[in-house]
Scaffold this motif. Sequence first.
Motif, PDB file in Angstrom:
ATOM      1  N   GLN A  19       0.834  -1.190   0.000  1.00 28.15           N
ATOM      2  CA  GLN A  19       0.000   0.000   0.000  1.00 28.15           C
ATOM      3  C   GLN A  19       0.871   1.243   0.000  1.00 28.15           C
ATOM      4  O   GLN A  19       1.981   1.228   0.536  1.00 28.15           O
ATOM      5  N   VAL A  20       0.393   2.289  -0.624  1.00 30.63           N
ATOM      6  CA  VAL A  20       1.136   3.530  -0.740  1.00 30.63           C
ATOM      7  C   VAL A  20       0.324   4.661  -0.129  1.00 30.63           C
ATOM      8  O   VAL A  20      -0.866   4.792  -0.397  1.00 30.63           O
ATOM      9  N   GLN A  21       0.970   5.447   0.695  1.00 30.53           N
ATOM     10  CA  GLN A  21       0.335   6.648   1.236  1.00 30.53           C
ATOM     11  C   GLN A  21       0.998   7.870   0.611  1.00 30.53           C
ATOM     12  O   GLN A  21       2.222   7.935   0.520  1.00 30.53           O
ATOM     13  N   LEU A  22       0.171   8.823   0.205  1.00 24.48           N
ATOM     14  CA  LEU A  22       0.661   9.995  -0.509  1.00 24.48           C
ATOM     15  C   LEU A  22       0.270  11.258   0.245  1.00 24.48           C
ATOM     16  O   LEU A  22      -0.876  11.397   0.680  1.00 24.48           O
ATOM     17  N   VAL A  23       1.215  12.171   0.364  1.00 26.06           N
ATOM     18  CA  VAL A  23       0.965  13.433   1.058  1.00 26.06           C
ATOM     19  C   VAL A  23       1.488  14.580   0.194  1.00 26.06           C
ATOM     20  O   VAL A  23       2.685  14.663  -0.080  1.00 26.06           O
ATOM     21  N   GLU A  24       0.565  15.437  -0.221  1.00 27.69           N
ATOM     22  CA  GLU A  24       0.933  16.586  -1.039  1.00 27.69           C
ATOM     23  C   GLU A  24       1.279  17.794  -0.169  1.00 27.69           C
ATOM     24  O   GLU A  24       0.785  17.924   0.952  1.00 27.69           O
ATOM     25  N   SER A  25       2.073  18.677  -0.733  1.00 25.13           N
ATOM     26  CA  SER A  25       2.405  19.934  -0.064  1.00 25.13           C
ATOM     27  C   SER A  25       2.779  20.958  -1.120  1.00 25.13           C
ATOM     28  O   SER A  25       3.018  20.615  -2.284  1.00 25.13           O
ATOM     29  N   GLY A  26       2.829  22.222  -0.699  1.00 30.07           N
ATOM     30  CA  GLY A  26       3.296  23.272  -1.590  1.00 30.07           C
ATOM     31  C   GLY A  26       2.238  24.166  -2.183  1.00 30.07           C
ATOM     32  O   GLY A  26       2.554  25.112  -2.905  1.00 30.07           O
ATOM     33  N   GLY A  27       0.974  23.887  -1.891  1.00 37.69           N
ATOM     34  CA  GLY A  27      -0.077  24.736  -2.432  1.00 37.69           C
ATOM     35  C   GLY A  27      -0.077  26.108  -1.778  1.00 37.69           C
ATOM     36  O   GLY A  27       0.626  26.361  -0.798  1.00 37.69           O
ATOM     37  N   GLY A  28      -0.870  27.009  -2.338  1.00 41.11           N
ATOM     38  CA  GLY A  28      -0.963  28.350  -1.769  1.00 41.11           C
ATOM     39  C   GLY A  28      -1.699  29.298  -2.673  1.00 41.11           C
ATOM     40  O   GLY A  28      -2.310  28.891  -3.672  1.00 41.11           O
ATOM     41  N   LEU A  29      -1.630  30.570  -2.315  1.00 44.01           N
ATOM     42  CA  LEU A  29      -2.275  31.640  -3.064  1.00 44.01           C
ATOM     43  C   LEU A  29      -1.205  32.436  -3.797  1.00 44.01           C
ATOM     44  O   LEU A  29      -0.263  32.938  -3.175  1.00 44.01           O
ATOM     45  N   VAL A  30      -1.345  32.535  -5.114  1.00 38.70           N
ATOM     46  CA  VAL A  30      -0.391  33.287  -5.919  1.00 38.70           C
ATOM     47  C   VAL A  30      -1.142  34.144  -6.929  1.00 38.70           C
ATOM     48  O   VAL A  30      -2.326  33.917  -7.185  1.00 38.70           O
ATOM     49  N   GLN A  31      -0.429  35.100  -7.494  1.00 30.54           N
ATOM     50  CA  GLN A  31      -1.024  35.929  -8.536  1.00 30.54           C
ATOM     51  C   GLN A  31      -0.825  35.288  -9.906  1.00 30.54           C
ATOM     52  O   GLN A  31       0.094  34.471 -10.101  1.00 30.54           O
ATOM     53  N   ALA A  32      -1.668  35.665 -10.825  1.00 29.74           N
ATOM     54  CA  ALA A  32      -1.534  35.158 -12.196  1.00 29.74           C
ATOM     55  C   ALA A  32      -0.137  35.472 -12.737  1.00 29.74           C
ATOM     56  O   ALA A  32       0.397  36.559 -12.500  1.00 29.74           O
ATOM     57  N   GLY A  33       0.422  34.499 -13.439  1.00 29.27           N
ATOM     58  CA  GLY A  33       1.757  34.651 -13.987  1.00 29.27           C
ATOM     59  C   GLY A  33       2.855  34.112 -13.100  1.00 29.27           C
ATOM     60  O   GLY A  33       4.003  33.945 -13.558  1.00 29.27           O
ATOM     61  N   ALA A  34       2.537  33.838 -11.852  1.00 26.67           N
ATOM     62  CA  ALA A  34       3.532  33.341 -10.908  1.00 26.67           C
ATOM     63  C   ALA A  34       3.771  31.846 -11.100  1.00 26.67           C
ATOM     64  O   ALA A  34       3.098  31.183 -11.895  1.00 26.67           O
ATOM     65  N   SER A  35       4.739  31.355 -10.348  1.00 25.17           N
ATOM     66  CA  SER A  35       5.061  29.923 -10.361  1.00 25.17           C
ATOM     67  C   SER A  35       4.838  29.334  -8.979  1.00 25.17           C
ATOM     68  O   SER A  35       4.882  30.039  -7.970  1.00 25.17           O
ATOM     69  N   LEU A  36       4.612  28.046  -8.974  1.00 26.29           N
ATOM     70  CA  LEU A  36       4.417  27.316  -7.724  1.00 26.29           C
ATOM     71  C   LEU A  36       4.910  25.898  -7.945  1.00 26.29           C
ATOM     72  O   LEU A  36       4.766  25.345  -9.050  1.00 26.29           O
ATOM     73  N   ARG A  37       5.472  25.303  -6.906  1.00 30.95           N
ATOM     74  CA  ARG A  37       5.956  23.928  -7.003  1.00 30.95           C
ATOM     75  C   ARG A  37       5.267  23.074  -5.967  1.00 30.95           C
ATOM     76  O   ARG A  37       5.364  23.341  -4.765  1.00 30.95           O
ATOM     77  N   LEU A  38       4.571  22.067  -6.422  1.00 28.84           N
ATOM     78  CA  LEU A  38       3.926  21.110  -5.537  1.00 28.84           C
ATOM     79  C   LEU A  38       4.816  19.892  -5.377  1.00 28.84           C
ATOM     80  O   LEU A  38       5.535  19.517  -6.301  1.00 28.84           O
ATOM     81  N   SER A  39       4.720  19.286  -4.210  1.00 27.00           N
ATOM     82  CA  SER A  39       5.470  18.072  -3.953  1.00 27.00           C
ATOM     83  C   SER A  39       4.546  17.014  -3.382  1.00 27.00           C
ATOM     84  O   SER A  39       3.562  17.332  -2.707  1.00 27.00           O
ATOM     85  N   CYS A  40       4.868  15.783  -3.674  1.00 25.13           N
ATOM     86  CA  CYS A  40       4.101  14.656  -3.145  1.00 25.13           C
ATOM     87  C   CYS A  40       5.092  13.644  -2.598  1.00 25.13           C
ATOM     88  O   CYS A  40       5.965  13.162  -3.325  1.00 25.13           O
ATOM     89  N   ALA A  41       4.947  13.332  -1.318  1.00 21.73           N
ATOM     90  CA  ALA A  41       5.815  12.354  -0.676  1.00 21.73           C
ATOM     91  C   ALA A  41       5.063  11.047  -0.517  1.00 21.73           C
ATOM     92  O   ALA A  41       3.917  11.033  -0.057  1.00 21.73           O
ATOM     93  N   ALA A  42       5.705   9.956  -0.896  1.00 22.30           N
ATOM     94  CA  ALA A  42       5.076   8.637  -0.841  1.00 22.30           C
ATOM     95  C   ALA A  42       5.754   7.766   0.201  1.00 22.30           C
ATOM     96  O   ALA A  42       6.968   7.815   0.379  1.00 22.30           O
ATOM     97  N   SER A  43       4.937   6.982   0.883  1.00 23.66           N
ATOM     98  CA  SER A  43       5.474   6.032   1.850  1.00 23.66           C
ATOM     99  C   SER A  43       5.729   4.707   1.160  1.00 23.66           C
ATOM    100  O   SER A  43       5.233   4.455   0.052  1.00 23.66           O
ATOM    101  N   GLY A  44       6.462   3.837   1.814  1.00 24.74           N
ATOM    102  CA  GLY A  44       6.659   2.493   1.286  1.00 24.74           C
ATOM    103  C   GLY A  44       7.888   2.360   0.427  1.00 24.74           C
ATOM    104  O   GLY A  44       8.484   3.333  -0.005  1.00 24.74           O
ATOM    105  N   ARG A  45       8.251   1.117   0.139  1.00 29.92           N
ATOM    106  CA  ARG A  45       9.461   0.819  -0.618  1.00 29.92           C
ATOM    107  C   ARG A  45       9.188   0.499  -2.071  1.00 29.92           C
ATOM    108  O   ARG A  45      10.102   0.142  -2.806  1.00 29.92           O
ATOM    109  N   THR A  46       7.936   0.649  -2.491  1.00 33.82           N
ATOM    110  CA  THR A  46       7.574   0.236  -3.847  1.00 33.82           C
ATOM    111  C   THR A  46       7.249   1.413  -4.742  1.00 33.82           C
ATOM    112  O   THR A  46       6.584   1.262  -5.750  1.00 33.82           O
TER     113      THR A  46
END
Length: 122
Positions: A1-28
């Motif tokens: 089984q895999v557990q996923l946790v996202e991060s990095g969201g937020g409020l930005v203005q048009a034209g900006a950049s944002l980077r989301l990340s997802c961390a997964a548990s497990g060895r697979t």
Amino acid sequence: QVQLVESGGGLVQAGASLRLSCAASGRTFSRYVMGWFRQAPGKEREFVVCIGRYGGSTYSSDSVRDRFTISRDNAKNTVALQMNSLKPEDTAVYYCAAGQSIATMTNSYEYWGQGTQVTVSS
């Protein structure tokens, strides 16, 4: 089984950049194709982009192609979504998902994170 946790969201203005990340548990982690989906209020969850098990292949929706880039680090069990030139219509909850094949349908993915909110103001 895999557990996923996202991060990095937020409020930005048009034209900006944002980077989301997802961390997964497990060895697979490297056994799974990883994808990003998003869901705006009142709309169905839609495919954004996905990446193959070893990062050699990616597939993006037309709406984000040339603006969003997906990458993965199997040593760290993470997948990232770099979003550039953001538009108000990109506003949504973004979900990380793990599946068995390159696919755009939500039912092709077995595991899902809880989502992270991205809001783009005009």
